[in-house]
Write an enzyme that holds these catalytic residues in place. Sequence first.
Site, PDB file in Angstrom:
ATOM      1  N   THR A  23       7.712  -9.970  -5.956  1.00 25.55           N
ATOM      2  CA  THR A  23       6.536  -9.236  -6.431  1.00 25.55           C
ATOM      3  C   THR A  23       5.796  -8.675  -5.214  1.00 25.55           C
ATOM      4  O   THR A  23       5.897  -9.218  -4.109  1.00 25.55           O
ATOM      5  CB  THR A  23       5.597 -10.124  -7.268  1.00 25.55           C
ATOM      6  OG1 THR A  23       5.209 -11.253  -6.488  1.00 25.55           O
ATOM      7  CG2 THR A  23       6.270 -10.587  -8.550  1.00 25.55           C
ATOM      8  N   VAL A  25       2.447  -8.146  -4.025  1.00 20.61           N
ATOM      9  CA  VAL A  25       1.399  -8.809  -3.243  1.00 20.61           C
ATOM     10  C   VAL A  25       1.950 -10.063  -2.554  1.00 20.61           C
ATOM     11  O   VAL A  25       1.673 -10.320  -1.379  1.00 20.61           O
ATOM     12  CB  VAL A  25       0.178  -9.154  -4.129  1.00 20.61           C
ATOM     13  CG1 VAL A  25      -0.871  -9.916  -3.327  1.00 20.61           C
ATOM     14  CG2 VAL A  25      -0.431  -7.885  -4.711  1.00 20.61           C
ATOM     15  N   CYS A  26       2.752 -10.827  -3.286  1.00 19.16           N
ATOM     16  CA  CYS A  26       3.332 -12.055  -2.717  1.00 19.16           C
ATOM     17  C   CYS A  26       4.210 -11.741  -1.502  1.00 19.16           C
ATOM     18  O   CYS A  26       4.215 -12.479  -0.517  1.00 19.16           O
ATOM     19  CB  CYS A  26       4.152 -12.789  -3.764  1.00 19.16           C
ATOM     20  SG  CYS A  26       3.200 -13.322  -5.197  1.00 19.16           S
ATOM     21  N   THR A  27       4.946 -10.657  -1.573  1.00 17.96           N
ATOM     22  CA  THR A  27       5.807 -10.277  -0.448  1.00 17.96           C
ATOM     23  C   THR A  27       4.974  -9.970   0.792  1.00 17.96           C
ATOM     24  O   THR A  27       5.308 -10.422   1.900  1.00 17.96           O
ATOM     25  CB  THR A  27       6.675  -9.067  -0.829  1.00 17.96           C
ATOM     26  OG1 THR A  27       7.478  -9.404  -1.973  1.00 17.96           O
ATOM     27  CG2 THR A  27       7.589  -8.662   0.323  1.00 17.96           C
ATOM     28  N   LEU A  30       3.523 -13.468   2.183  1.00 17.41           N
ATOM     29  CA  LEU A  30       4.447 -14.340   2.909  1.00 17.41           C
ATOM     30  C   LEU A  30       4.971 -13.667   4.164  1.00 17.41           C
ATOM     31  O   LEU A  30       5.273 -14.338   5.152  1.00 17.41           O
ATOM     32  CB  LEU A  30       5.574 -14.821   2.001  1.00 17.41           C
ATOM     33  CG  LEU A  30       5.216 -16.166   1.335  1.00 17.41           C
ATOM     34  CD1 LEU A  30       4.193 -15.979   0.227  1.00 17.41           C
ATOM     35  CD2 LEU A  30       6.431 -16.911   0.850  1.00 17.41           C
TER      36      LEU A  30
END
Length: 202
Positions: A23, A25-27, A30
């Site tokens: 996804t 934002v998560c990418t 992290l």
Amino acid sequence: MSCLMSAELLRWGILFSHPRDFTPVCTTELACAARISDQFKKRNVKMIALSIDSVADHLAWSKDIVAFNSEGDVSPLPFPIIADDKRKLAVQLGMLDPDEIDKDGLPLTARCVFVIGPDKKMKLSILYPATTGRNFDEILRAIDSLQLTALKKVATPVDWKPGQKCMVIPSLSDAEAAELFPNGVTTKELPSGKRYLRYTQL
């Protein structure tokens, strides 16, 4: 006690969850965490991520994360990602977001940040909604404050950054503060006449 054992006793930890692999934002989050992992290491903070995705998804997605940072490099991430696909840890730690549901109607993990001290107790928790990416500069700033105030009888004021003046904790008398802080203590005069805004430079 050896130096190595002493260092281990002072180790901190950060556990940060994300809603879903693959996804946007998560990418970015992290990828940022990976990019600044040396900043956490310098502070003796062990990093670990978590989501409800599988090990296979984590392994495949981690290549996307690294590529996002470095133009196609697929070296391993500098921290592990827990595969909590049964949601056991997420339930136990209160990490599920009731407003974010997957295709099966089950809640996803929220954007939680838990900072754990050397005594294995939680020192800080922050919860972000799925639509708002975290600010890792602020997380590092908070860890700097936590580590400083764990060792010194000070607190850190609003927007404090390392190297700036700290505040003397109210439980210290003026005499105790003068003894503990050789660089001196300054007090902000207030209409109340109360001498609680005391600053010192460490």
